[in-house]
Design an enzyme around this catalytic site. Structure first.
Site, PDB file in Angstrom:
ATOM      1  N   HIS A   1      -3.543  -8.267   3.860  1.00  0.00           N
ATOM      2  CA  HIS A   1      -2.671  -7.168   4.366  1.00  0.00           C
ATOM      3  C   HIS A   1      -3.683  -5.856   4.286  1.00  0.00           C
ATOM      4  CE1 HIS A   1      -1.669  -7.807   0.115  1.00  0.00           C
ATOM      5  NE2 HIS A   1      -1.565  -6.433  -0.052  1.00  0.00           N
TER       6      HIS A   1
ATOM      7  N   ASP B   1      -3.236 -10.185  -2.609  1.00  0.00           N
ATOM      8  CA  ASP B   1      -3.129  -9.727  -3.759  1.00  0.00           C
ATOM      9  C   ASP B   1      -3.364 -10.679  -4.932  1.00  0.00           C
ATOM     10  OD1 ASP B   1      -2.318  -7.005  -2.932  1.00  0.00           O
ATOM     11  OD2 ASP B   1      -0.180  -7.453  -3.044  1.00  0.00           O
TER      12      ASP B   1
ATOM     13  N   ARG C   1       2.162   9.285   2.996  1.00  0.00           N
ATOM     14  CA  ARG C   1       2.796   8.094   2.659  1.00  0.00           C
ATOM     15  C   ARG C   1       2.414   7.728   1.197  1.00  0.00           C
ATOM     16  NH1 ARG C   1       1.222   2.675   3.098  1.00  0.00           N
ATOM     17  NH2 ARG C   1       3.039   1.274   3.175  1.00  0.00           N
TER      18      ARG C   1
ATOM     19  N   HIS D   1      -7.219  -7.268   2.130  1.00  0.00           N
ATOM     20  CA  HIS D   1      -7.320  -7.960   0.818  1.00  0.00           C
ATOM     21  C   HIS D   1      -6.191  -8.798   0.790  1.00  0.00           C
ATOM     22  CE1 HIS D   1      -4.787  -4.465  -0.086  1.00  0.00           C
ATOM     23  NE2 HIS D   1      -4.115  -5.120  -1.090  1.00  0.00           N
TER      24      HIS D   1
END
Ligand SMILES: O=C(O)CCC(=O)C(=O)O
Ligand SMILES: [Fe+2]
Length: 349
Positions: A284, A223, A294, A221
């Site tokens: 990304h 941002d 994580r 996607h």
């Protein structure tokens, strides 16, 4: 679609990746992944920081920022709070679920709606709602949970404030290079509306995955705001960006590894619009690991909700996008997702 609680149980207890989380290879391996690439690093204390940012936003749409002034103990403490939040029992987190039509709360990322498979992650969005309201839902016992609550609120408040100051600084430096001759800032009255700029803090948790090559933590996607500032767990890989195709290199996924002392900055769609396409919002995704849990903290920064963002153009240039507010643009994204920027292009033929 299965309920969130059901999915979550599967996530926690599975020795394999359930069908609902198993992404077709064409989605995961759409492009090769490289191990090295020269992601720009910008030291914002340098006199030439604005031109370094300009070059990074034009070439990659992503860069590491150093000399950002945010103490490492604050980043570390906010990360610890994020781990604490996600390690709460599921029923507690579900009490703070994102309600329909709202951005804030616990749940899957809204972009899940555009993909046929579920992502191997949980998210918590802090946007608009008072922190103590969120904290008293997550830690409900007034006596027993008092310290947890106040600790969470204090730290997240400090974290958001530091991010806000940094985002503002970065946006000023970015504006210096668009709209001609360093006068960008005077031409956007909204930057003076300091307290009305919109922000959201997205906390992401990616538990270990028994078959990481079959799952995706967060699907590809861009941002949507101006800038995103991302802090990620130290020494754990996960974030990848799609190297823009400049005609010479093949398109490939490039890992953005954590770098000591640095934060990651993404160009978002609204900055692509504002810069009239000079800067490109970066595509990304996040991949998952077999052994490591994580977390990441993404701070999104954008204009006041009623401000129409249109291209800042040089004399003689034509705007290539029509102006839009952030909420209008989010509505477009909710319908068109990847096609959103294209849909607000102005045709000059
Ligand atoms: O976890 C990451 O590294 C990426 C998070 C992200 O892209 C987002 O929250 O929008
Ligand atoms: Fe993102």
């Amino acid at each position: 679609m299965p309920s969130l609680s059901h999915d979550h149980l599967e996530l926690e207890s599975s020795s394999h990746v359930p069908e609902t989380y198993r992404w077709p290879p064409s989605h995961r391996h759409d492009y090769p992944t490289t191990s090295t690439a020269n992601i720009p690093v910008v030291d914002i204390s340098l006199p030439e920081a604005a031109s370094l940012i300009d070059s990074a936003c034009r070439s990659w749409g992503v860069f590491y920022v150093t000399s950002h002034g945010i103490p490492s103990h604050l980043l570390q403490a906010a990360e610890t709070q994020t781990h604490r939040l996600f390690s709460l029992p599921l029923h507690r987190k579900l009490l703070a679920s994102r309600r329909p039509g709202s951005i804030s709360g616990f749940g899957r990322p809204p972009l899940s709606a555009f993909f046929p498979k579920l992502m191997w992650s949980e998210g918590f969005t802090l946007a608009g709602n008072p922190l103590n309201e969120v904290a008293s839902t997550l830690w409900p016992e007034p006596d027993h949970d008092h310290d947890s609550r106040s600790h969470f609120c204090e730290l997240m408040d400090d974290y958001k404030k530091s991010m806000r100051d940094l985002a503002r600084k970065l946006l000023r430096l970015t504006l210096a290079s668009i709209g001609g001759h360093g006068d960008g800032e005077e031409r956007v009255g909204w930057l003076g509306l300091k307290d009305q700029m919109i922000e959201a803090l997205q906390l992401n948790s990616y538990p270990p995955c028994p078959e990481p090559e079959k799952a995706i933590g967060m699907a590809t996607h861009t941002d949507s705001g101006f800038l995103t500032i991302l802090h990620q767990s130290g020494n754990m890989e996960g974030l990848q960006v799609l190297q823009p195709n400049d005609g010479s290199d093949p398109i490939q996924w490039v890992p953005i590894r954590p770098m000591a002392g640095a934060l990651v900055v993404h160009v978002g769609d609204l900055l692509q619009i504002l810069s009239n396409g000079r800067f490109k919002s970066v595509r990304h995704r996040a991949v998952v690991s077999r052994s490591e849990h994580r977390v990441s903290m993404a701070y999104f920064y954008g204009p006041p909700s009623d401000v129409k963002v249109g291209p800042m153009v040089l004399p003689g240039q034509c705007p290539i996008y029509r102006p839009t507010t952030w909420p209008e643009y989010l509505e477009i994204r909710a319908r068109l997702f990847d096609g959103s920027l294209e849909s607000i292009k102005i045709s000059h033929t």
